[in-house]
Design a protein around this motif. Sequence first.
Motif, mmCIF file in Angstrom:
data_model
loop_
_atom_site.group_PDB
_atom_site.id
_atom_site.type_symbol
_atom_site.label_atom_id
_atom_site.label_comp_id
_atom_site.label_asym_id
_atom_site.label_seq_id
_atom_site.Cartn_x
_atom_site.Cartn_y
_atom_site.Cartn_z
ATOM 1 N N GLY B 162 18.228 25.337 -5.538
ATOM 2 C CA GLY B 162 18.357 25.689 -6.937
ATOM 3 C C GLY B 162 17.545 26.937 -7.233
ATOM 4 N N TYR B 191 9.810 27.419 0.826
ATOM 5 C CA TYR B 191 9.719 26.010 1.192
ATOM 6 C C TYR B 191 8.655 25.760 2.251
ATOM 7 C CZ TYR B 191 13.722 25.213 -1.723
ATOM 8 O OH TYR B 191 14.540 25.112 -2.814
ATOM 9 N N ALA B 194 5.118 25.316 1.292
ATOM 10 C CA ALA B 194 4.740 23.931 0.965
ATOM 11 C C ALA B 194 4.381 23.158 2.229
ATOM 12 C CB ALA B 194 5.875 23.234 0.228
ATOM 13 N N GLU B 382 10.611 27.697 -14.626
ATOM 14 C CA GLU B 382 10.929 26.272 -14.476
ATOM 15 C C GLU B 382 11.476 25.994 -13.070
ATOM 16 O OE1 GLU B 382 10.507 22.601 -15.623
ATOM 17 O OE2 GLU B 382 9.820 24.366 -16.750
ATOM 18 N N LYS B 385 8.687 25.838 -10.572
ATOM 19 C CA LYS B 385 7.566 24.950 -10.900
ATOM 20 C C LYS B 385 6.927 24.384 -9.636
ATOM 21 C CE LYS B 385 6.270 20.873 -13.550
ATOM 22 N NZ LYS B 385 5.674 20.208 -12.369
ATOM 23 N N TRP B 386 7.756 23.909 -8.728
ATOM 24 C CA TRP B 386 7.205 23.309 -7.506
ATOM 25 C C TRP B 386 6.453 24.349 -6.679
ATOM 26 C CZ3 TRP B 386 8.479 25.123 -2.706
ATOM 27 C CH2 TRP B 386 9.630 25.901 -2.603
ATOM 28 N N ASP B 389 3.164 24.941 -8.180
ATOM 29 C CA ASP B 389 2.272 23.799 -7.888
ATOM 30 C C ASP B 389 1.404 24.044 -6.653
ATOM 31 O OD1 ASP B 389 2.997 22.212 -10.007
ATOM 32 O OD2 ASP B 389 4.139 20.752 -8.821
ATOM 33 N N LEU B 390 1.933 24.806 -5.701
ATOM 34 C CA LEU B 390 1.170 25.054 -4.471
ATOM 35 C C LEU B 390 -0.092 25.847 -4.763
ATOM 36 C CD1 LEU B 390 4.135 26.016 -2.088
ATOM 37 C CD2 LEU B 390 3.207 23.748 -2.556
ATOM 38 N N LYS B 392 -1.613 25.346 -7.774
ATOM 39 C CA LYS B 392 -2.280 24.535 -8.775
ATOM 40 C C LYS B 392 -3.146 23.469 -8.112
ATOM 41 C CE LYS B 392 -0.755 22.320 -13.092
ATOM 42 N NZ LYS B 392 0.486 22.003 -13.835
ATOM 43 N N TYR B 393 -2.669 22.969 -6.988
ATOM 44 C CA TYR B 393 -3.357 21.878 -6.306
ATOM 45 C C TYR B 393 -3.884 22.377 -4.961
ATOM 46 C CZ TYR B 393 -0.763 19.400 -9.884
ATOM 47 O OH TYR B 393 -0.254 19.003 -11.086
#
Lengths: 433, 433
Positions: B162, B191, B194, B382, B385-386, B389-390, B392-393
């Motif tokens: 997506g 990807y 991650a 949006e 977002k994932w 996140d990489l 963010k955490y």
Amino acid sequence: MATTFVRISDLKSHVGETVSVRGWVMTTRSSGKIAFLTMRDGTGYLQAVFPKNELVDGAWDRFATMTQEANVLVAGTVRADARAPGGFELTATDVTVVAPSVEYPITPKDHGTAFLFEHRHLWLRSRKQVAIARVRNEIEHGISDFFYDRGFIRTDSPILTGSIGEEAGELFATEYFDLGQAYLAQTGQLYIEATAAAHGKVYCFGPTFRAEKSKTRRHLTEFWMCEPEVAFADSNENMRLQEAFVSYLVARVLERRQDELKELERDTAPLEKVIAPFARITYTDAIANLQGQGSDIQWGTDLGADDETALAKAYDKPLFVMNYPKQVKAFYMKENPDDTRTVLNNDCLAPEGYGEIIGGSQREDDYDRLLARIEAQGLNPETYKWYLDLRKYGGFVHSGFGLGLERTVAWICGIPHIREAIAFPRQIHRLYP
Amino acid sequence: MATTFVRISDLKSHVGETVSVRGWVMTTRSSGKIAFLTMRDGTGYLQAVFPKNELVDGAWDRFATMTQEANVLVAGTVRADARAPGGFELTATDVTVVAPSVEYPITPKDHGTAFLFEHRHLWLRSRKQVAIARVRNEIEHGISDFFYDRGFIRTDSPILTGSIGEEAGELFATEYFDLGQAYLAQTGQLYIEATAAAHGKVYCFGPTFRAEKSKTRRHLTEFWMCEPEVAFADSNENMRLQEAFVSYLVARVLERRQDELKELERDTAPLEKVIAPFARITYTDAIANLQGQGSDIQWGTDLGADDETALAKAYDKPLFVMNYPKQVKAFYMKENPDDTRTVLNNDCLAPEGYGEIIGGSQREDDYDRLLARIEAQGLNPETYKWYLDLRKYGGFVHSGFGLGLERTVAWICGIPHIREAIAFPRQIHRLYP
């Protein structure tokens, strides 16, 4: 900070030395005078012990700020300790939080499946998911080794195709410039039948696509398949290659991935039995067997997942089921001369209820018969002209098969659903992350 | 017929024995009392000698019916002969035409490029195409070995996505059930950033897609890319990995594929110089260099193929060009703290005019900066977002690169166009076979 940065998997070469380790926080606990950190850096897991009195200024306070999945830098001395995970421990003198992690979504508590897949990009960091990925990596390199060592040439088949592998109506389509629609390949087989004539023994290994609306635990819309094809091999030789291949992969994981299988709590006893040769039964005998078990299945229908489980449960190794009815199988499979209702194909069913992991067949090598099958299935012979050419110019006996990677990983790992056997699974309701 | 079927590559173990060989006719010639066949079975090339007086009944006449690419079965005795291709020859006693080949389209005469690609499924059987495929196979297994041996975990990235890797507008799209459009991935990098946080060192290797309307000799719409990603590695370490990797692949082909390089008439002297380390220049110096050569290129524009050739010609190894202007590179590349107009990236240019084979960079690991870059490029946060996140955490320094397989194969083989470096090339005007 010590300037020697060491990955956790390399600590064994640094016993007694002062090093720095970079990684992410798993858990912390503190008892007033001593504190403990378990961390991971992707190559392994490490416990670091923080004796309050031996830390540099401020380190004790910084320890208290660490949260799950914060990126930290820890300095300390490497000690061998048989009780520690991986056999080594760090006696820390300092710690720095390089990047924080506030309210990490995946906590030790139970989460629902939908939540976990929505956070797949983070969930992949958890111990069980790491173990699955490492088994998958072992199998993938095993595939490369197995075929390279046996003189197979890897020939990559295209994803974007004008022709159609198996069933129309289950294909993803995309606009392709001025050439109309292209379809995402369901299989590389047809293409590597061409390269088999160039190299004798070939394989392809890559993603394949099915736009079918299956929601079972055995289906993904995008999955990886390994497909060998061998010139001058018949259906019998084809099954011999399959059993050698599957036995090799299982033995390799057992030999090299014991830690991961333990992490997954996989009972390895059933895997130890996976040694070639495998039993073979015909489809016709399979139907009789199922009917004997009380099933009302009739000759001529394809086997379902429950049928496969019922058949395989009598065997403690994978099982070959051969010679399915022509009507339930693809047009390119060669007719069985001993029973022309059937084809020279086989499925390979994994034990323990995992079902089909391989589908294979001898290919139709006669031009006229193949053309008739293509026409009978309503496919366009013009699209298959190049494929028919392989029967026109030096047609040859040849066979091959496709092994589904995720099904194989799921079986060997002992996990119930293949969606955890790939990093970013694609299902009809999931395209994110 | 002898019942021992032997592949040509295995004849060395059967000297003095009577065997049968299956394969395809390359050429035949006859002189009244003796006839010669050269054949291939994919594993090698073989000359079979047919002394008229020593053949079984009918074999001499059957010999005369053989045409190019007919599938034949030859029986005879294996003789070692240093002058023969592969070192062995067959003194034949019998031959059978298993399947004919009438008017095979590809004859020893010259054919046009369009004709050859229209018959790619047959053209792949020719000696030069076989040699290219075998070099590619060597490189592919080399990729698997290189990363496995260094503790990298292969994590396959999805094709159906997506989110969008680099530039929108150059993506193939497909309807994805009720979820709207899915796009074929241009890269697996996002990807595996991650999975790098899960495993430390990872790579993906698979097909990637660009719907761009380029018709150059360096572009395909579907091509294979190998993309490693390393946690805690900066741009400097990233280039060290690249030079080690490229040197390894070249040395491996030189060591194991000499026969194929000879078949391709590849001058191996330039390849022997490809040993790490490689020279590094900045983009800014590259622009000055090009201007010094008389180019009117201005700082801020991307380098074109001719620029790359002009820069690389002063070096006899691959060349790193570093720190390109932010405006010509992707949003995920980390800003260069020493010159914020530029990013911490590099291209790797092959010598001999082959141009870019690798693009790599350190990734932006700061959440706010990355979000600003995504928004500045008009992309939808949006969707990412994932990916955010990489950061963010437990955000982490990390770098990686993508090596284009077909460009690498073309360079090492010394062939001018990458379309011959893959079995079934996809170009804007070609989707068949």
